[in-house]
Design an enzyme around this catalytic site. Structure first.
Site, short mmCIF file in Angstrom:
data_model
loop_
_atom_site.label_atom_id
_atom_site.label_comp_id
_atom_site.label_asym_id
_atom_site.label_seq_id
_atom_site.Cartn_x
_atom_site.Cartn_y
_atom_site.Cartn_z
N ALA B 59 0.87 -1.18 0.00
CA ALA B 59 0.00 0.00 0.00
C ALA B 59 0.90 1.22 0.00
O ALA B 59 2.00 1.17 0.53
CB ALA B 59 -0.87 -0.02 1.23
N THR B 60 0.42 2.28 -0.60
CA THR B 60 1.33 3.41 -0.77
C THR B 60 0.95 4.67 0.00
O THR B 60 1.09 4.66 1.21
CB THR B 60 1.57 3.68 -2.25
OG1 THR B 60 0.32 3.65 -2.91
CG2 THR B 60 2.45 2.61 -2.84
N THR B 61 0.49 5.72 -0.67
CA THR B 61 0.57 7.04 -0.05
C THR B 61 -0.63 7.41 0.83
O THR B 61 -1.78 7.23 0.42
CB THR B 61 0.74 8.10 -1.16
OG1 THR B 61 1.76 7.63 -2.02
CG2 THR B 61 1.13 9.43 -0.60
N LYS B 92 -7.14 2.20 2.43
CA LYS B 92 -5.99 2.24 3.31
C LYS B 92 -6.18 3.17 4.51
O LYS B 92 -5.27 3.37 5.29
CB LYS B 92 -4.76 2.70 2.50
CG LYS B 92 -4.42 1.68 1.41
CD LYS B 92 -3.18 2.07 0.67
CE LYS B 92 -3.55 2.92 -0.52
NZ LYS B 92 -2.38 3.16 -1.39
N ALA B 234 3.72 4.11 -7.93
CA ALA B 234 2.98 3.22 -7.03
C ALA B 234 1.78 3.90 -6.39
O ALA B 234 1.03 3.28 -5.65
CB ALA B 234 3.91 2.69 -5.95
#
Lengths: 274, 299
Positions: B59-61, B92, B234
């Site tokens: 998972a990213t930002t 997220k 990403a």
């Protein structure tokens, strides 16, 4: 040399049951009333911290009378049971039926194996999507379970309070009506019956009230504080002045866990017959 | 979980003690806890096959911003496994309880499990104690969970959440960031984590104003996520074709609220319109590129 006396099992069980019943009847009552908007729990409890009514899970709540340390122990176990089950499976897999079964087995074992039974009586209730899916289980000190419909009263003066509820409860009541009924029922205890002046008034700050609200999502349990109660009851927080001289257990309103240390005085309500 | 065959509550349930769900489960049923599993020594390099060379989704930002009435936390919707987009609509940002939330970056599977445990931990405490855990207490519990994951983090499966919420005692929004060792740091004003965080932080520095309203903070969060998506492969930008918007949550004194689809669509479309022909989002500049320049990079 002492020879142990023979005591028949019937006598042992009867003694234990009498003992537990006496302990339970000494404390103040808890009333559970199902209505269209959910399930209402009400109790006369001066303490803000020592609860008799508690959240267990999303749609499941717990109410108890008797010895505080004993039912608190069971309450904690129930929350652990529910949270562990909900975490390892899914939140929807926690049901009142499962919890009531676990409580029944636990209380039953304690009643038969321990020399002192638990002096507690519990209600485990689950609010359903509709009123006919509500589940209310009442558990007694010996582990017997009763599937109740509509209303339950337990603790001191349970008989009188149940009689009051039986006369007036009807399906499909809304929340304020159910709440008013619950509070009036709490006031119609043995002392009020003896005085013959109708239900005694109970101040909102002496009440512990919570609701499992059908319409809420996820955690449905909500405590109703004195202001919210006064709103719903349509009173400005009446004073419990009437008949205070004849109130039973006036000496135990010290915030002590109910029944735990109270000595049965001459004004103890009559014990319900076995 | 172990069940007593008699159907009665196991003795451990009746033992008075900790109000912590994690502590209780560690004693009673450790196998359900995330930390109980051991990876082979070779780590994730040993996994092969599948898209993304067998890498677990990451998972990213996430961006978090303090506003006048609380905090705003937003996360993009992309999960990546190596060079592959593992999921387009992953979520997220999660509510931790009524007055706090967690945004996750790092190994998605572990992070989501950690959040689930964290949610139960807070609820369990609340039910047993009959009181809400303090903001500091919550931040510390999460810190302990991240530290429990340190072994896996050293093998490349790190989880780095950001915790934000409304501190009822102090009456303000607060943000706490973490590192993989469980170190916790209180952030002032704003913070971003994840692969696109460098770009998001740059945007936040320029766009943040102290005392912004909740709505302004939402706008800034979406702008910052746009900048992250613009430069980080990403991080997913708003997907106008599929109508996938970032997850944006607001936590105020009234509690946690996730912004609705329609409410968000408006903000996102407004940001996209503002960036059209002005991808840097500079309010003073229109587009400076001419069609002749759009040939791509030259040597």
């Amino acid at each position: 040399m002492s020879v142990p006396f023979y005591v028949s099992p019937e006598q042992v069980m009867k003694d234990k049951a009498d003992f537990a019943r006496k302990g339970i009847a000494r404390g103040r009552a808890v009333v559970v009333v199902a209505c269209a908007d959910g399930i209402v729990f009400a109790s006369e409890n001066a303490s803000r911290a020592l609860h008799k009514i508690s959240e267990v899970y999303d749609r499941v709540a717990f109410a108890a009378v008797g010895k505080y340390n004993e039912f608190e122990n069971l309450r904690v176990a129930g929350v652990r049971y529910a949270d562990l089950r909900g975490y390892s499976y899914d939140r929807s897999d926690v049901t009142a039926r499962g919890l009531a079964n676990a409580y029944a087995q636990t209380l039953g074992t304690i009643f038969t194996t321990e020399s002192k039974p638990y002096e507690v009586e519990l209600v485990v209730a689950e609010v359903g999507a509709t009123a006919d899916q509500d589940q209310v289980y009442r558990l007694t000190y010996d582990g017997s379970v009763a599937d109740e419909h509509g209303y339950v009263a337990m603790g001191g003066s349970a008989e009188q309070i149940t009689a009051h509820l039986a006369e007036r409860w009807q399906p499909g009541m809304d929340l304020p009506a159910a709440l008013r009924l619950a509070v009036r029922a709490l006031g119609s205890d043995a002392a009020a019956a003896a005085a013959g002046s109708g239900p005694r008034a109970i101040a909102t700050d002496q009440l512990e009230v919570a609701v499992l609200e059908r319409a809420r999502t996820r955690r449905t349990f909500r405590r109703l504080g004195a202001p919210a109660l006064a709103d719903l009851l349509g009173t400005g927080g009446t004073d419990a002045g009437t008949g205070s001289g004849t109130e039973p257990g006036a000496g135990e309103s010290t915030g002590a866990p109910d029944g735990g240390t109270a000595v049965p005085g001459p004004d103890t309500p009559p014990e319900p017959p076995a | 979980m172990s069940q007593d065959p008699s159907g009665r509550l196991p003795a451990a349930f009746l033992v008075p003690g900790s109000s912590s769900f994690t502590d209780f489960v560690r004693d009673h049923a450790p196998e359900v806890l995330p930390g109980a599993r051991r990876l082979p020594a070779a780590g994730t390099g040993a996994l092969t096959g599948g898209p993304g060379a067998g890498q677990p989704p990451h998972a990213t930002t996430i961006v978090a911003i303090v506003s006048a009435d609380g905090v705003v936390v937003a996360g993009d919707r992309r999960a990546t496994a190596g060079n592959v987009i593992a999921q387009r609509d992953i979520e997220k940002v999660f509510p931790a309880d009524d007055h706090s939330c967690v945004g996750i970056a790092g190994t998605a599977g572990l992070a989501i499990e950690m959040v689930r445990l964290f949610q139960v931990e807070l609820e369990h405490f609340e039910k047993l104690e009959g009181a809400l855990m303090s903001f500091e207490g919550k931040a510390n519990r999460l810190s302990a969970m991240i530290r429990g994951n340190l072994g896996l983090a050293m093998q490349g499966l790190a989880v780095v959440p950001v915790f934000a919420g409304y501190d009822l005692a102090e009456g303000r929004g607060r943000i706490v960031s973490y590192d993989v060792t469980g170190g916790r740091y209180e952030e002032v004003d704003h913070h971003a984590v994840g692969s696109g965080s460098v770009f998001a932080r740059g945007a936040l520095k320029k766009l943040f104003r102290p005392g912004m309203s909740g709505d302004e903070a939402v706008r800034v969060a979406v702008e910052a996520l746009w900048d992250a998506a613009d430069d980080d492969s990403a991080t997913g930008g708003p997907d106008l074709l599929r109508r996938i918007w970032p997850v944006v949550a607001q936590v105020t004194a009234d509690g946690f609220r996730r912004l609705g689809e329609d409410e968000l669509a408006e903000v996102v479309q407004d940001v996209v319109a503002g960036r059209t022909g002005n991808p840097g989002g500079n309010p003073l500049a229109g587009t400076t590129r001419t069609s002749a320049q759009q040939g791509g990079a030259t040597a």
